[in-house]
Enzyme design. Structure first.
Site, PDB file in Angstrom:
ATOM      1  N   LYS A  14      66.292  38.018  29.475  1.00 45.03           N
ATOM      2  CA  LYS A  14      66.134  38.723  31.022  1.00 45.03           C
ATOM      3  C   LYS A  14      64.645  39.467  31.031  1.00 45.03           C
ATOM      4  O   LYS A  14      65.015  40.665  30.757  1.00 45.03           O
ATOM      5  CB  LYS A  14      67.274  39.981  30.512  1.00 45.03           C
ATOM      6  CG  LYS A  14      67.680  40.973  32.234  1.00 45.03           C
ATOM      7  CD  LYS A  14      67.095  41.738  31.658  1.00 45.03           C
ATOM      8  CE  LYS A  14      66.791  42.795  32.574  1.00 45.03           C
ATOM      9  NZ  LYS A  14      65.289  42.384  33.796  1.00 45.03           N
ATOM     10  N   GLU A  74      60.090  48.408  21.493  1.00 48.49           N
ATOM     11  CA  GLU A  74      58.552  48.885  21.096  1.00 48.49           C
ATOM     12  C   GLU A  74      58.289  49.194  22.654  1.00 48.49           C
ATOM     13  O   GLU A  74      58.586  48.800  23.635  1.00 48.49           O
ATOM     14  CB  GLU A  74      57.490  47.298  21.464  1.00 48.49           C
ATOM     15  CG  GLU A  74      57.543  46.880  20.475  1.00 48.49           C
ATOM     16  CD  GLU A  74      56.831  47.807  18.592  1.00 48.49           C
ATOM     17  OE1 GLU A  74      56.501  48.661  19.047  1.00 48.49           O
ATOM     18  OE2 GLU A  74      57.627  47.617  17.337  1.00 48.49           O
ATOM     19  N   CYS A 109      50.149  48.902  27.315  1.00 45.23           N
ATOM     20  CA  CYS A 109      51.183  49.941  26.564  1.00 45.23           C
ATOM     21  C   CYS A 109      49.723  50.693  26.089  1.00 45.23           C
ATOM     22  O   CYS A 109      49.483  51.677  25.165  1.00 45.23           O
ATOM     23  CB  CYS A 109      51.975  49.059  25.455  1.00 45.23           C
ATOM     24  SG  CYS A 109      51.773  47.950  24.646  1.00 45.23           S
ATOM     25  N   GLU A 139      52.957  59.215  29.698  1.00 42.03           N
ATOM     26  CA  GLU A 139      52.249  57.816  29.952  1.00 42.03           C
ATOM     27  C   GLU A 139      52.197  57.804  31.031  1.00 42.03           C
ATOM     28  O   GLU A 139      53.278  57.632  32.448  1.00 42.03           O
ATOM     29  CB  GLU A 139      53.176  56.684  29.077  1.00 42.03           C
ATOM     30  CG  GLU A 139      52.395  55.554  28.956  1.00 42.03           C
ATOM     31  CD  GLU A 139      53.887  54.699  29.149  1.00 42.03           C
ATOM     32  OE1 GLU A 139      54.834  54.281  28.607  1.00 42.03           O
ATOM     33  OE2 GLU A 139      52.992  53.500  28.168  1.00 42.03           O
TER      34      GLU A 139
HETATM   35  N1  LIG Z   1      54.941  48.540  22.627  1.00 42.79           N
HETATM   36  C1  LIG Z   1      54.998  47.649  23.880  1.00 42.79           C
HETATM   37  O1  LIG Z   1      53.747  46.665  23.071  1.00 42.79           O
HETATM   38  C2  LIG Z   1      54.141  47.445  24.942  1.00 42.79           C
HETATM   39  C3  LIG Z   1      53.892  46.110  25.795  1.00 42.79           C
HETATM   40  C4  LIG Z   1      54.053  46.658  27.337  1.00 42.79           C
HETATM   41  C5  LIG Z   1      54.949  47.301  27.907  1.00 42.79           C
HETATM   42  N2  LIG Z   1      55.001  48.627  27.391  1.00 42.79           N
HETATM   43  C6  LIG Z   1      56.163  49.834  28.203  1.00 42.79           C
HETATM   44  O2  LIG Z   1      56.739  49.515  29.577  1.00 42.79           O
HETATM   45  C7  LIG Z   1      56.867  50.206  30.673  1.00 42.79           C
HETATM   46  C8  LIG Z   1      56.669  49.347  31.657  1.00 42.79           C
HETATM   47  O3  LIG Z   1      57.177  48.255  31.449  1.00 42.79           O
HETATM   48  P1  LIG Z   1      59.046  48.285  32.543  1.00 42.79           P
HETATM   49  O4  LIG Z   1      59.107  49.686  34.121  1.00 42.79           O
HETATM   50  O5  LIG Z   1      59.620  47.267  32.779  1.00 42.79           O
HETATM   51  O6  LIG Z   1      59.977  48.985  31.391  1.00 42.79           O
HETATM   52  P2  LIG Z   1      61.095  49.568  32.102  1.00 42.79           P
HETATM   53  O7  LIG Z   1      61.854  50.729  30.987  1.00 42.79           O
HETATM   54  O8  LIG Z   1      61.467  50.201  32.899  1.00 42.79           O
HETATM   55  O9  LIG Z   1      61.555  47.980  32.074  1.00 42.79           O
HETATM   56  C9  LIG Z   1      61.864  47.104  31.293  1.00 42.79           C
HETATM   57  C10 LIG Z   1      63.125  46.382  31.001  1.00 42.79           C
HETATM   58  O10 LIG Z   1      64.488  46.533  30.388  1.00 42.79           O
HETATM   59  C11 LIG Z   1      65.366  46.392  31.459  1.00 42.79           C
HETATM   60  N3  LIG Z   1      66.069  47.084  31.862  1.00 42.79           N
HETATM   61  C12 LIG Z   1      66.290  48.799  32.917  1.00 42.79           C
HETATM   62  N4  LIG Z   1      67.076  49.758  32.199  1.00 42.79           N
HETATM   63  C13 LIG Z   1      67.864  48.510  31.412  1.00 42.79           C
HETATM   64  C14 LIG Z   1      68.940  49.567  31.043  1.00 42.79           C
HETATM   65  N5  LIG Z   1      69.894  50.154  31.526  1.00 42.79           N
HETATM   66  N6  LIG Z   1      69.780  48.377  29.653  1.00 42.79           N
HETATM   67  C15 LIG Z   1      68.827  47.416  29.369  1.00 42.79           C
HETATM   68  N7  LIG Z   1      67.186  46.371  30.021  1.00 42.79           N
HETATM   69  C16 LIG Z   1      67.323  47.892  30.630  1.00 42.79           C
HETATM   70  C17 LIG Z   1      64.650  45.895  33.039  1.00 42.79           C
HETATM   71  O11 LIG Z   1      65.072  45.617  33.553  1.00 42.79           O
HETATM   72  C18 LIG Z   1      63.099  45.287  32.101  1.00 42.79           C
HETATM   73  O12 LIG Z   1      63.502  44.150  32.102  1.00 42.79           O
HETATM   74  C19 LIG Z   1      55.472  51.326  29.677  1.00 42.79           C
HETATM   75  O13 LIG Z   1      56.171  52.041  29.510  1.00 42.79           O
HETATM   76  C20 LIG Z   1      55.030  50.773  28.320  1.00 42.79           C
HETATM   77  O14 LIG Z   1      54.215  51.207  28.115  1.00 42.79           O
HETATM   78  C21 LIG Z   1      55.163  48.914  25.924  1.00 42.79           C
HETATM   79  O1  LIG Z   2      50.978  46.251  26.818  1.00 43.46           O
HETATM   80  C1  LIG Z   2      51.299  46.197  25.506  1.00 43.46           C
HETATM   81  C2  LIG Z   2      50.317  44.683  24.874  1.00 43.46           C
HETATM   82  C3  LIG Z   2      48.853  45.452  24.607  1.00 43.46           C
HETATM   83  C4  LIG Z   2      48.606  44.190  24.407  1.00 43.46           C
HETATM   84  O2  LIG Z   2      49.092  42.860  23.928  1.00 43.46           O
HETATM   85  C5  LIG Z   2      46.835  43.775  24.697  1.00 43.46           C
HETATM   86  O3  LIG Z   2      46.587  45.780  24.357  1.00 43.46           O
HETATM   87  O4  LIG Z   2      46.384  43.178  24.335  1.00 43.46           O
END
Ligand SMILES: NC(=O)c1ccc[n+]([C@@H]2O[C@H](COP(=O)([O-])OP(=O)(O)OC[C@H]3O[C@@H](n4cnc5c(N)ncnc54)[C@H](O)[C@@H]3O)[C@@H](O)[C@H]2O)c1
Ligand SMILES: O=CCCC(=O)C(=O)O
Length: 488
Positions: A180, A255, A289, A390
């Protein structure tokens, strides 16, 4: 004005077929640089579509797990080759759909291809150990088995690399997948899945269902036939997923966010530190992130660092990410723009000094997109919202410190612990930083962003469920260990 002619509709991929959602509803995926441009229509699916995808993945899992690791790896090589043939098209779709610059999008697509090849090779590596038994006539060893059906829930900020760094190990270790993607980047995701289809992946091994997080994402969390859930995204959603998965005994991996610090000591190469702060904090419009958010600078070099940083930030060219002159594109969505602007307002209200930027950019064509200026604050105190939460946008907070010890205390004073950098030439300072910083990714004289596919990646504290992705660490989530004792 919306450009609706010749816009393609992208379908769900279930049991090897491209199919419409049972709702017959689609949603436009728009270009954040030109909001009137629709990149494609994507399915707004229901629980019924998810059920079909899960049933297909469940049916496919017996045959898929029976294949040898090298045979599953062969499929990953074929997917990588299909993506390589379409690298420019996929990268351009990513740029148009979420706004990172074309070179960054192409780099990410190339990284996705490299991840596939890496995990294709993992299919040939050992999956267990022989352990001496207390019974001299017995043979004791470990082996690993796949979890079964894995739900893959991903964000929009790395729409190729993150789905692939989850799906490639899931597949090579014998799982089938229900994917998804974030709805904001579902067209890019569909193109990746098209490559899987082109590679001849057996029906049902990977299924993609697009739709809202609350319906399809939550449906994955609650589905009794999904054995493992791997999620990357926000902390708020991640916590809900963890609780839901725990309640029904499914394995899960989360993550999540970061509030990543950089420490610049007085012996640092200041040019290097400035360039790395800009690259780590502002590339991808700060939507990584691992992006640098807080910059702790030793007081003796603070003014010089600030002057050099501002001189370079002022030169950043913001614009349409397909324009080769552009260094920083738009934020990925209207929602993201409003969130970032509200954090900037909060920073000002709480008493931080806005040194540069802070405005939405609306001149000429930019008014049609979600553009914001690169933004730098100073006089940011540790308890301010912009020092704690964040932002996920191009906003840097400069914080003056007297010593490394003070910098470490402040750097660790947040709920997150994803990545962190230090700039110094002193080995003792490096070692203190490595030992004491609370972060899963620790970088010395290098920017806070930048993940290598062959190494474990994940956060400490509330950035993660304390598991690790990528490299050889991925086997821990995507398999279960069996300990076997044999006596003839
Ligand atoms: N640590 C990492 O590796 C990493 C990497 C990339 C992004 N991020 C984090 O992601 C965030 C940004 O991405 P975003 O806005 O897409 O995040 P989000 O949590 O809003 O959405 C992520 C995914 O979860 C789904 N989702 C939303 N509500 C849900 C629910 N109730 N149940 C299950 N799934 C649900 C969304 O549709 C999407 O596919 C930031 O906080 C960023 O730091 C972390
Ligand atoms: O958003 C998280 C992933 C970060 C990443 O892949 C990078 O810093 O290269």
């Amino acid at each position: 004005m919306s450009v609706e002619t010749m816009v393609k509709t992208y379908l769900n991929y279930i049991d090897g077929e491209w199919v419409s959602a049972s709702t017959n509803e689609v949603e436009p995926s728009i270009n954040p640089a030109k909001k009137y441009e629709i990149v494609g229509y994507v399915q707004k699916s229901s629980k019924k579509d998810l059920d079909k995808a899960v049933a297909a993945a469940k049916k496919a899992k017996q045959q898929w797990r029976k294949l040898s690791g090298p045979a599953r790896g062969e499929y990953l090589f074929k997917i990588a080759n299909a993506m390589e043939r379409r690298i420019d098209e996929i990268a351009e779709t990513m740029t148009r759909e979420m706004g990172k610059t074309f070179p960054e999008a192409k780099g990410e697509t190339a990284r996705g291809i490299a991840i596939l090849r890496y995990y294709a090779g993992e299919g040939m590596r050992k999956v267990g150990d022989v352990i001496p038994s207390t019974d001299s006539e017995g043979l004791m060893f470990t082996t690993r088995v796949p979890l079964g059906v894995v739900g893959v829930i991903t964000p929009w900020n790395f729409p190729v690399a993150i789905p692939i760094w989850k799906m490639a190990p899931a597949l090579v270790f014998g799982n089938t997948v229900v994917f998804k993607p974030a709805q904001e980047t579902a067209v890019t995701a569909a193109k990746v899945v098209e490559c899987m289809d082109e590679a001849g992946l057996p029906s049902g091994v990977v299924n993609m269902v697009t739709g809202s997080g609350s319906v399809i994402g939550q449906g994955i969390v609650d589905h009794p036939d999904i054995n493992g859930i791997t999620f990357t995204g926000s902390n708020q959603v991640g916590k809900q997923i963890g609780q839901g998965a725990l309640a029904r005994g499914a394995k899960y991996q989360l993550e999540m966010g970061g509030k990543n610090p950089v420490i610049v000591l007085e012996d640092a190469d200041l040019d290097l530190a400035v360039d790395a702060t800009i690259s780590g904090g502002l590339r991808s419009t700060g939507q990584k992130c691992t992006a640098t958010s807080r910059v702790f600078v030793q007081s003796t070099v603070y003014d010089q660092f600030k002057e050099n940083l501002l001189a370079k930030v002022k030169q950043i060219k913001v614009g349409d990410s397909m324009d080769p002159e552009t260094w920083m594109g738009p934020l990925a969505s209207e929602k993201q723009l409003q969130t970032v602007l509200s954090y900037i307002r909060k920073g000002i209200e709480e008493g931080a000094t806005l040194l540069y930027g802070g405005r939405r950019l609306e001149e000429r064509e930019l008014k049609n997109g979600f553009f914001v200026e690169p933004t730098v604050f100073e006089n940011v105190s540790p308890k301010m919202t912009i020092a704690q939460e964040e932002i996920f946008g191009p906003v840097l907070a400069l914080i003056k410190v007297d010593t490394l010890e003070e910098a470490l205390i402040l750097a660790n004073d947040v709920q997150y612990g994803l990545s962190a950098s230090i700039f110094t030439k002193d080995i003792g300072s490096m070692l203190s930083f490595i030992n004491e910083i609370e972060a899963g990714l620790v970088r010395i004289n290098a920017e806070s962003a930048g993940v290598e596919l062959q190494a474990p990646f994940g956060g400490m504290k509330q950035s993660s469920s304390h598991s690790r992705e990528q490299g050889q660490a991925a086997i821990e989530f995507f398999t279960a260990i069996k300990t076997v004792f044999v006596k003839a």
